[in-house]
Write a protein that holds these residues in place. Structure first.
Motif, PDB file in Angstrom:
ATOM      1  N   ILE A  50      -7.669   0.855  -7.778  1.00 30.53           N
ATOM      2  CA  ILE A  50      -7.994   0.813  -6.349  1.00 30.53           C
ATOM      3  C   ILE A  50      -7.982  -0.634  -5.857  1.00 30.53           C
ATOM      4  N   GLY A  54      -4.994  -1.108  -3.510  1.00 34.95           N
ATOM      5  CA  GLY A  54      -5.547  -1.106  -2.166  1.00 34.95           C
ATOM      6  C   GLY A  54      -5.942  -2.470  -1.642  1.00 34.95           C
ATOM      7  N   ALA A 152      -6.055   6.560  -7.730  1.00 36.62           N
ATOM      8  CA  ALA A 152      -6.249   5.383  -6.878  1.00 36.62           C
ATOM      9  C   ALA A 152      -5.312   5.411  -5.677  1.00 36.62           C
ATOM     10  N   ILE A 155      -6.385   7.711  -2.933  1.00 35.23           N
ATOM     11  CA  ILE A 155      -7.504   7.140  -2.176  1.00 35.23           C
ATOM     12  C   ILE A 155      -7.020   6.019  -1.252  1.00 35.23           C
ATOM     13  N   CYS A 156      -6.158   5.143  -1.772  1.00 38.46           N
ATOM     14  CA  CYS A 156      -5.788   3.926  -1.052  1.00 38.46           C
ATOM     15  C   CYS A 156      -4.775   4.161   0.062  1.00 38.46           C
TER      16      CYS A 156
END
Length: 263
Positions: A50, A54, A152, A155-156
């Motif tokens: 992440i 991100g 990840a 999510i990102c």
């Protein structure tokens, strides 16, 4: 006779290669998804990815988003003014970003910054036999290397897409100020015209793009050793190039398919 059969043979060989690669990518992706069952054990690696995918991409996303919004505002103004509809500038910028440009440009920026790096990293691990060492130690390489990156990315990508949209709208607003457009009209039109369906469609695209991008980049790096035309550092280079090109192409194809269903 051989020259006559050369073309059908080439078509057949190419078709079989495409089917084999698509099937192998599908199985590879399913293995990465099934690895999410062990997400608690993979939490430290998920947090690391992440940060890598991100947080480290935040600067380039903000920069590209701001100037994309400024260009949309500038071009939109000189288009709308021909129809005496410059008050709709905010709507044009917001809808263009939320529906299309936000998810697509975010995905392409992340392919260039994170996807290429991930593909090269896994490719180097393959040619240096680190992946074989994981298998020898009874560690599932796909679950250990790929699954945290998939989680990840899921999510990102949506979060960075939301940031891209917001910063891009502000970039369009900055252009409207330079063009002496009233700010109240800019934001009021966005508030009245931008629907929840538009935002939801953009997030659906970002989730799909995240899965496509990260699985293709990991897949190309993971199977670097199957590239018969080159080996070693050249093989990693070719795998990375292939990962970037394929990811961009499939993102654009997926964007068209999803848009056709959401329209």
């Amino acid at each position: 006779m051989k020259s006559i059969l050369a073309v059908p043979a080439l078509i057949g060989e190419t078709s079989l290669s495409i089917v084999r690669n698509v099937g192998q990518w599908g199985v590879f992706s399913l293995m990465a998804v099934f690895g999410m069952v062990h997400v608690r054990k993979l939490l430290p690696k998920v947090l690391y990815n992440i940060h890598f995918i991100g947080f480290k991409s935040l600067n380039i996303i903000v920069l590209v988003a701001f100037f994309t919004g400024m260009v949309l505002g500038l071009q939109g103004y000189y288009t709308l003014i021909k129809f005496s509809a410059e008050g709709m500038l905010g709507v044009a910028v917001a809808l263009s970003l939320v529906r299309e440009l936000g998810p697509v440009l975010t995905a392409i920026m992340l392919i260039g910054r994170a996807g290429s790096s991930i593909s090269a990293e896994i490719g180097i691990m393959r040619i240096s036999e680190q992946i074989d060492a994981l298998s020898t130690m009874d560690v599932d390489p796909v679950r250990y290397l790929v699954t945290p990156k998939v989680i990840a990315s899921l999510i990102c990508f949506p979060l960075l897409t939301a940031i891209f949209d917001c910063v891009g709208i502000m970039g369009g607003y900055f252009s409207s100020l330079l063009l002496s457009t009233r700010s109240g009209i800019y934001f009021s039109k966005i508030q009245s015209s931008l629907l929840l369906e538009d935002v939801t469609g953009g997030f659906i695209k970002s989730f799909v793009f995240a899965f496509i991008v990260i699985t293709i980049c990991c897949y190309c790096g993971y199977y670097t050793h199957q590239n018969q035309s080159s080996a070693g550092a050249e093989g990693v280079s070719n795998s990375t190039t292939s990962a970037v090109v394929q990811s961009c192409v499939y993102v654009l194809i997926a964007d068209y398919v999803i848009t056709s269903f959401l329209m």
